[in-house]
Design a protein around this motif. Structure first.
Motif, PDB file in Angstrom:
ATOM      1  N   HIS A 131     -28.767  -7.011  -9.869  1.00  0.00           N
ATOM      2  CA  HIS A 131     -29.225  -5.622  -9.768  1.00  0.00           C
ATOM      3  C   HIS A 131     -28.518  -4.748 -10.245  1.00  0.00           C
ATOM      4  O   HIS A 131     -29.272  -3.439 -10.218  1.00  0.00           O
ATOM      5  CB  HIS A 131     -29.135  -5.713  -7.382  1.00  0.00           C
ATOM      6  N   GLY A 132     -28.011  -4.914 -11.164  1.00  0.00           N
ATOM      7  CA  GLY A 132     -27.768  -3.945 -12.031  1.00  0.00           C
ATOM      8  C   GLY A 132     -26.658  -2.341 -11.337  1.00  0.00           C
ATOM      9  O   GLY A 132     -26.952  -1.342 -11.914  1.00  0.00           O
ATOM     10  N   ILE A 133     -25.987  -3.180 -10.599  1.00  0.00           N
ATOM     11  CA  ILE A 133     -25.065  -2.340  -9.407  1.00  0.00           C
ATOM     12  C   ILE A 133     -23.987  -2.462 -10.419  1.00  0.00           C
ATOM     13  O   ILE A 133     -23.111  -3.185 -10.057  1.00  0.00           O
ATOM     14  CB  ILE A 133     -25.194  -2.204  -8.330  1.00  0.00           C
ATOM     15  N   THR A 134     -23.107  -1.286 -10.373  1.00  0.00           N
ATOM     16  CA  THR A 134     -21.562  -0.556 -10.594  1.00  0.00           C
ATOM     17  C   THR A 134     -20.425  -1.274  -9.910  1.00  0.00           C
ATOM     18  O   THR A 134     -21.301  -0.569  -8.682  1.00  0.00           O
ATOM     19  CB  THR A 134     -21.355   0.194 -11.889  1.00  0.00           C
ATOM     20  N   ILE A 135     -19.598  -2.127  -9.207  1.00  0.00           N
ATOM     21  CA  ILE A 135     -17.875  -1.806  -8.353  1.00  0.00           C
ATOM     22  C   ILE A 135     -17.207  -0.848  -9.408  1.00  0.00           C
ATOM     23  O   ILE A 135     -16.671  -1.582  -9.880  1.00  0.00           O
ATOM     24  CB  ILE A 135     -18.316  -3.289  -8.451  1.00  0.00           C
ATOM     25  N   LEU A 136     -16.873  -0.212  -8.080  1.00  0.00           N
ATOM     26  CA  LEU A 136     -15.982   1.176  -8.860  1.00  0.00           C
ATOM     27  C   LEU A 136     -14.680   0.129  -7.626  1.00  0.00           C
ATOM     28  O   LEU A 136     -15.125   0.345  -6.747  1.00  0.00           O
ATOM     29  CB  LEU A 136     -16.146   2.054  -8.300  1.00  0.00           C
ATOM     30  N   ILE A 137     -13.689   0.533  -8.498  1.00  0.00           N
ATOM     31  CA  ILE A 137     -12.088   0.923  -7.304  1.00  0.00           C
ATOM     32  C   ILE A 137     -11.059   2.029  -7.694  1.00  0.00           C
ATOM     33  O   ILE A 137     -11.116   1.813  -8.774  1.00  0.00           O
ATOM     34  CB  ILE A 137     -11.633  -0.565  -7.637  1.00  0.00           C
ATOM     35  N   GLU A 138     -11.321   2.734  -6.635  1.00  0.00           N
ATOM     36  CA  GLU A 138     -10.314   3.866  -6.861  1.00  0.00           C
ATOM     37  C   GLU A 138      -8.712   3.857  -6.379  1.00  0.00           C
ATOM     38  O   GLU A 138      -8.652   3.197  -5.535  1.00  0.00           O
ATOM     39  CB  GLU A 138     -11.179   4.534  -5.819  1.00  0.00           C
ATOM     40  N   PRO A 139      -8.041   4.620  -7.124  1.00  0.00           N
ATOM     41  CA  PRO A 139      -6.814   4.911  -6.851  1.00  0.00           C
ATOM     42  C   PRO A 139      -6.580   6.056  -5.525  1.00  0.00           C
ATOM     43  O   PRO A 139      -7.270   6.818  -6.412  1.00  0.00           O
ATOM     44  CB  PRO A 139      -5.533   4.425  -7.345  1.00  0.00           C
ATOM     45  N   LEU A 140      -5.717   6.104  -4.745  1.00  0.00           N
ATOM     46  CA  LEU A 140      -5.710   6.650  -3.938  1.00  0.00           C
ATOM     47  C   LEU A 140      -4.228   6.958  -3.606  1.00  0.00           C
ATOM     48  O   LEU A 140      -3.781   6.085  -3.600  1.00  0.00           O
ATOM     49  CB  LEU A 140      -6.464   6.401  -2.367  1.00  0.00           C
ATOM     50  N   ASN A 141      -4.523   8.661  -3.446  1.00  0.00           N
ATOM     51  CA  ASN A 141      -2.614   9.119  -3.609  1.00  0.00           C
ATOM     52  C   ASN A 141      -2.230   8.865  -2.424  1.00  0.00           C
ATOM     53  O   ASN A 141      -2.552   8.229  -0.948  1.00  0.00           O
ATOM     54  CB  ASN A 141      -2.365  10.282  -3.917  1.00  0.00           C
ATOM     55  N   HIS A 142      -0.904   8.701  -2.256  1.00  0.00           N
ATOM     56  CA  HIS A 142      -0.184   8.064  -1.046  1.00  0.00           C
ATOM     57  C   HIS A 142       0.684   9.892   0.080  1.00  0.00           C
ATOM     58  O   HIS A 142       0.693   9.346   0.631  1.00  0.00           O
ATOM     59  CB  HIS A 142       1.809   7.404  -1.319  1.00  0.00           C
ATOM     60  N   HIS A 143      -0.247  10.258  -0.659  1.00  0.00           N
ATOM     61  CA  HIS A 143      -0.035  11.901   0.643  1.00  0.00           C
ATOM     62  C   HIS A 143      -1.215  11.318   1.676  1.00  0.00           C
ATOM     63  O   HIS A 143      -0.994  12.287   3.021  1.00  0.00           O
ATOM     64  CB  HIS A 143       0.223  13.028   0.096  1.00  0.00           C
ATOM     65  N   ASP A 144      -2.488  11.062   0.919  1.00  0.00           N
ATOM     66  CA  ASP A 144      -4.005  11.133   1.464  1.00  0.00           C
ATOM     67  C   ASP A 144      -3.804  10.228   2.328  1.00  0.00           C
ATOM     68  O   ASP A 144      -4.077   9.910   3.464  1.00  0.00           O
ATOM     69  CB  ASP A 144      -4.515  11.531   0.831  1.00  0.00           C
ATOM     70  N   ALA A 145      -3.473   8.986   2.281  1.00  0.00           N
ATOM     71  CA  ALA A 145      -3.580   7.523   3.124  1.00  0.00           C
ATOM     72  C   ALA A 145      -2.581   7.106   2.214  1.00  0.00           C
ATOM     73  O   ALA A 145      -2.207   6.085   0.853  1.00  0.00           O
ATOM     74  CB  ALA A 145      -4.683   6.332   1.104  1.00  0.00           C
ATOM     75  N   PRO A 146      -1.110   7.459   2.939  1.00  0.00           N
ATOM     76  CA  PRO A 146      -0.230   6.186   2.731  1.00  0.00           C
ATOM     77  C   PRO A 146      -0.235   4.216   2.813  1.00  0.00           C
ATOM     78  O   PRO A 146      -0.472   4.677   4.111  1.00  0.00           O
ATOM     79  CB  PRO A 146       0.961   7.209   3.599  1.00  0.00           C
ATOM     80  N   GLY A 147       0.299   4.003   2.160  1.00  0.00           N
ATOM     81  CA  GLY A 147      -0.011   2.457   2.474  1.00  0.00           C
ATOM     82  C   GLY A 147      -1.329   1.720   1.766  1.00  0.00           C
ATOM     83  O   GLY A 147      -1.354   0.656   2.051  1.00  0.00           O
ATOM     84  N   TYR A 148      -1.747   2.648   1.373  1.00  0.00           N
ATOM     85  CA  TYR A 148      -3.502   2.126   0.538  1.00  0.00           C
ATOM     86  C   TYR A 148      -3.294   1.022  -0.363  1.00  0.00           C
ATOM     87  O   TYR A 148      -2.210   1.499  -1.503  1.00  0.00           O
ATOM     88  CB  TYR A 148      -4.203   3.110   0.091  1.00  0.00           C
ATOM     89  N   PHE A 149      -3.327   0.423  -0.517  1.00  0.00           N
ATOM     90  CA  PHE A 149      -3.209  -1.280  -1.310  1.00  0.00           C
ATOM     91  C   PHE A 149      -2.998  -0.813  -2.950  1.00  0.00           C
ATOM     92  O   PHE A 149      -2.554  -0.817  -3.821  1.00  0.00           O
ATOM     93  CB  PHE A 149      -4.216  -2.347  -1.305  1.00  0.00           C
ATOM     94  N   LEU A 150      -4.392  -0.104  -3.342  1.00  0.00           N
ATOM     95  CA  LEU A 150      -4.677   0.953  -4.515  1.00  0.00           C
ATOM     96  C   LEU A 150      -4.164   2.092  -5.189  1.00  0.00           C
ATOM     97  O   LEU A 150      -4.402   2.973  -4.687  1.00  0.00           O
ATOM     98  CB  LEU A 150      -5.920   0.247  -5.079  1.00  0.00           C
ATOM     99  N   GLN A 151      -2.773   2.207  -5.504  1.00  0.00           N
ATOM    100  CA  GLN A 151      -2.320   3.477  -5.885  1.00  0.00           C
ATOM    101  C   GLN A 151      -2.441   4.221  -7.018  1.00  0.00           C
ATOM    102  O   GLN A 151      -2.176   5.281  -7.952  1.00  0.00           O
ATOM    103  CB  GLN A 151      -0.969   3.497  -4.704  1.00  0.00           C
ATOM    104  N   THR A 152      -2.624   3.688  -8.220  1.00  0.00           N
ATOM    105  CA  THR A 152      -2.158   3.802  -9.463  1.00  0.00           C
ATOM    106  C   THR A 152      -2.970   3.547 -10.689  1.00  0.00           C
ATOM    107  O   THR A 152      -3.834   2.135 -10.256  1.00  0.00           O
ATOM    108  CB  THR A 152      -0.952   3.291 -10.277  1.00  0.00           C
ATOM    109  N   THR A 153      -3.354   3.929 -11.538  1.00  0.00           N
ATOM    110  CA  THR A 153      -4.660   3.978 -12.634  1.00  0.00           C
ATOM    111  C   THR A 153      -4.267   2.771 -13.132  1.00  0.00           C
ATOM    112  O   THR A 153      -4.723   1.287 -13.719  1.00  0.00           O
ATOM    113  CB  THR A 153      -4.718   4.444 -13.985  1.00  0.00           C
ATOM    114  N   GLU A 154      -2.728   2.271 -13.294  1.00  0.00           N
ATOM    115  CA  GLU A 154      -1.923   1.059 -14.014  1.00  0.00           C
ATOM    116  C   GLU A 154      -2.677  -0.227 -13.069  1.00  0.00           C
ATOM    117  O   GLU A 154      -2.575  -1.249 -14.092  1.00  0.00           O
ATOM    118  CB  GLU A 154      -0.831   1.243 -14.267  1.00  0.00           C
ATOM    119  N   GLN A 155      -2.330  -0.075 -11.726  1.00  0.00           N
ATOM    120  CA  GLN A 155      -2.901  -0.910 -11.374  1.00  0.00           C
ATOM    121  C   GLN A 155      -3.899  -1.637 -11.221  1.00  0.00           C
ATOM    122  O   GLN A 155      -4.307  -3.152 -11.559  1.00  0.00           O
ATOM    123  CB  GLN A 155      -2.221  -0.764  -9.691  1.00  0.00           C
TER     124      GLN A 155
END
Length: 252
Positions: A131-155
């Motif tokens: 369908h021509g849709i892009t899937i995005l993933i976004e690192p979230l910081n550990h102050h606003d979302a502590p314990g979020y799986f994806l935290q850095t651009t390197e990851q």
């Protein structure tokens, strides 16, 4: 420079269709949202058609928010829920001509969580591609979302490489990246080929981009120099009424 209004934070006292109209009146070039699912897709599509604004992105559901969920796709044992949320988001995106879906990972860690996220992203990409849709993933910081799986651009870069699908891109939120990693200019330069959308807010208060530790004059100039010409997502929290927070809009 073009800007997209993130209606998860801007004009969130209005219904989503009315927020789309308010963004048009304010001069934004596009809109994006968080979780629009309580509003029938036909109503959103009508407001988008009326205003001529594209919807750039929306998020998959977080799950059971009361129980602490903030995404499902990295949660081992909840693959059925995660994929249902992905399918729901893609259906809504198709109905509203939304260009991208942010697949939320959730609070998790370790190799099993990584494997779950990879498998669910592969499912999402396969569903989105037709369908021509892009899937995005976004690192979230550990102050606003502590314990979020994806935290850095390197990851995120490693995950995009492992999934190895053209539909998967990075959501580069300057606010989160500055808190976790800094060095925004070099990271934008190095990651440009992977970036599907860029968002911004002041740091550390997540307000309008006219104050704080990030010089957005310099960052936006860098983005322009790099040749990125898509609308940038204004995902910030106004201190009061959204209309009263838009003085930055005439500066950039």
């Amino acid at each position: 420079m073009k800007f997209s209004a993130n209606l998860g934070f801007l004009w969130n006292e209005l219904t989503l269709p009315d927020a789309i109209r308010a963004a048009k009146l304010a001069g934004f070039d596009a809109v994006e949202c968080h979780w629009p699912y309580d509003v029938p897709a036909a109503e959103i599509r009508a407001a988008l058609d009326e205003t001529g604004l594209p919807m750039l992105g929306l998020n998959t559901r977080r799950g059971d928010v009361a129980a602490g969920d903030n995404g499902l796709s990295a949660l081992t044992g909840r693959e059925v829920e995660a994929r249902a949320a992905i399918s729901e988001a893609l259906d809504y995106a198709r109905a509203t001509k939304t260009r991208a879906v942010h697949v939320m990972a959730g609070f998790a860690s370790g190799p099993e969580a990584h494997a779950s996220f990879i498998a669910n992203l592969r499912f999402a990409c396969a569903e989105a591609e037709a369908h021509g849709i892009t899937i995005l993933i976004e690192p979230l910081n550990h102050h606003d979302a502590p314990g979020y799986f994806l935290q850095t651009t390197e990851q995120a870069q490693d995950i995009i490489s492992e999934v190895n699908h053209p539909a998967l891109r990075l959501m580069f939120d300057c606010y989160h990246v500055q808190i976790m990693e800094g060095d925004l200019t070099r990271r934008l330069q190095n990651l440009l080929g992977l970036i599907g959308h860029i968002q911004f807010a002041s740091v550390p208060d997540r307000g309008a981009p006219d104050h704080g530790e990030v010089d957005y004059h310099a960052i936006f100039a860098t983005i322009t120099r790099l040749g990125y010409d898509r609308p940038l997502g204004a995902e910030y929290k106004p201190a009061g009424k959204t209309e009263d927070s838009l003085s930055w809009f005439s500066v950039f």
